[in-house]
Write a protein that holds these residues in place. Sequence first.
Motif, short mmCIF file in Angstrom:
data_model
loop_
_atom_site.label_atom_id
_atom_site.label_comp_id
_atom_site.label_asym_id
_atom_site.label_seq_id
_atom_site.Cartn_x
_atom_site.Cartn_y
_atom_site.Cartn_z
N MET A 28 0.83 -1.19 0.00
CA MET A 28 0.00 0.00 0.00
C MET A 28 0.87 1.25 0.00
O MET A 28 1.86 1.32 0.72
CB MET A 28 -0.91 0.01 1.23
CG MET A 28 -1.93 -1.12 1.24
SD MET A 28 -3.11 -1.02 -0.10
CE MET A 28 -2.55 -2.31 -1.19
N LYS A 29 0.52 2.19 -0.83
CA LYS A 29 1.23 3.45 -0.87
C LYS A 29 0.24 4.55 -1.22
O LYS A 29 -0.84 4.28 -1.75
CB LYS A 29 2.40 3.41 -1.85
CG LYS A 29 2.20 2.61 -3.08
CD LYS A 29 3.44 2.44 -3.88
CE LYS A 29 3.04 1.66 -5.12
NZ LYS A 29 4.03 1.42 -6.05
N ARG A 30 0.58 5.75 -0.90
CA ARG A 30 -0.32 6.89 -1.04
C ARG A 30 -0.90 7.02 -2.46
O ARG A 30 -2.08 7.34 -2.61
CB ARG A 30 0.40 8.17 -0.64
CG ARG A 30 -0.52 9.32 -0.38
CD ARG A 30 0.22 10.52 0.17
NE ARG A 30 0.79 10.29 1.48
CZ ARG A 30 0.14 10.45 2.63
NH1 ARG A 30 -1.11 10.83 2.63
NH2 ARG A 30 0.74 10.22 3.78
N ASP A 31 -0.11 6.75 -3.48
CA ASP A 31 -0.61 6.95 -4.85
C ASP A 31 -1.63 5.89 -5.28
O ASP A 31 -2.17 5.95 -6.38
CB ASP A 31 0.53 7.05 -5.85
CG ASP A 31 1.40 5.81 -5.94
OD1 ASP A 31 1.43 5.02 -4.97
OD2 ASP A 31 2.07 5.64 -6.96
N LEU A 32 -1.94 4.93 -4.42
CA LEU A 32 -2.98 3.95 -4.72
C LEU A 32 -4.35 4.38 -4.19
O LEU A 32 -5.31 3.61 -4.28
CB LEU A 32 -2.61 2.58 -4.13
CG LEU A 32 -1.39 1.91 -4.75
CD1 LEU A 32 -1.12 0.58 -4.06
CD2 LEU A 32 -1.58 1.71 -6.24
N SER A 33 -4.43 5.58 -3.68
CA SER A 33 -5.70 6.08 -3.17
C SER A 33 -6.78 5.95 -4.24
O SER A 33 -6.58 6.34 -5.39
CB SER A 33 -5.56 7.55 -2.75
OG SER A 33 -6.78 8.03 -2.26
N GLY A 34 -7.90 5.34 -3.88
CA GLY A 34 -9.00 5.15 -4.81
C GLY A 34 -9.04 3.79 -5.48
O GLY A 34 -10.03 3.43 -6.10
N VAL A 35 -7.97 3.01 -5.36
CA VAL A 35 -7.96 1.67 -5.94
C VAL A 35 -8.93 0.80 -5.15
O VAL A 35 -8.92 0.79 -3.92
CB VAL A 35 -6.53 1.06 -5.93
CG1 VAL A 35 -6.56 -0.40 -6.30
CG2 VAL A 35 -5.63 1.83 -6.86
N GLU A 36 -9.78 0.09 -5.86
CA GLU A 36 -10.77 -0.77 -5.22
C GLU A 36 -10.38 -2.23 -5.38
O GLU A 36 -10.08 -2.70 -6.48
CB GLU A 36 -12.14 -0.53 -5.82
CG GLU A 36 -12.66 0.86 -5.55
CD GLU A 36 -14.02 1.12 -6.17
OE1 GLU A 36 -14.71 0.14 -6.55
OE2 GLU A 36 -14.38 2.28 -6.29
N ILE A 37 -10.36 -2.94 -4.25
CA ILE A 37 -10.02 -4.36 -4.19
C ILE A 37 -11.18 -5.07 -3.50
O ILE A 37 -11.68 -4.61 -2.48
CB ILE A 37 -8.72 -4.58 -3.37
CG1 ILE A 37 -7.55 -3.79 -3.95
CG2 ILE A 37 -8.39 -6.05 -3.24
CD1 ILE A 37 -7.05 -4.27 -5.28
N THR A 38 -11.61 -6.19 -4.06
CA THR A 38 -12.70 -6.96 -3.46
C THR A 38 -12.28 -8.40 -3.23
O THR A 38 -11.30 -8.87 -3.80
CB THR A 38 -13.95 -6.95 -4.37
OG1 THR A 38 -13.62 -7.55 -5.62
CG2 THR A 38 -14.46 -5.54 -4.61
N LEU A 39 -13.02 -9.08 -2.39
CA LEU A 39 -12.81 -10.51 -2.17
C LEU A 39 -13.59 -11.28 -3.23
O LEU A 39 -14.67 -10.85 -3.64
CB LEU A 39 -13.30 -10.93 -0.79
CG LEU A 39 -12.53 -10.37 0.40
CD1 LEU A 39 -13.22 -10.76 1.69
CD2 LEU A 39 -11.11 -10.86 0.38
N PRO A 40 -13.06 -12.41 -3.68
CA PRO A 40 -13.82 -13.22 -4.64
C PRO A 40 -15.05 -13.82 -3.97
O PRO A 40 -15.15 -13.82 -2.74
CB PRO A 40 -12.82 -14.31 -5.05
CG PRO A 40 -11.86 -14.39 -3.91
CD PRO A 40 -11.79 -13.02 -3.32
N GLY A 41 -15.95 -14.35 -4.76
CA GLY A 41 -17.17 -14.97 -4.22
C GLY A 41 -16.88 -16.17 -3.35
O GLY A 41 -17.65 -16.52 -2.47
#
Length: 81
Positions: free
Chosen positions: A59-72
């Motif tokens: 994780m780093k500051r420039d990743l702000s807004g990146v969306e990550i989800t868990l698989p089903g």
Amino acid sequence: MTQNIGACQGECACSTCHVIASSKEHYLSLDSPTEKENDMLDLAHGLTETSRLACQLRMKRDLSGVEITLPGITQDVQKDI
């Protein structure tokens, strides 16, 4: 009670912390996966083009807004009491 996903505790030795970037753009903003991570991803349930192992994401500051989800489907969820 909390649930921790990731049986190998961040050692890139399983695929239980499999996550999915919500878009190709978000995926490309992450550091590239290593060969070892790609090998472990082959074992993940519900693999997609934008799959990653959470334990390998930095994780780093420039990743702000990146969306990550868990698989089903998740596997080997550990429960801490």
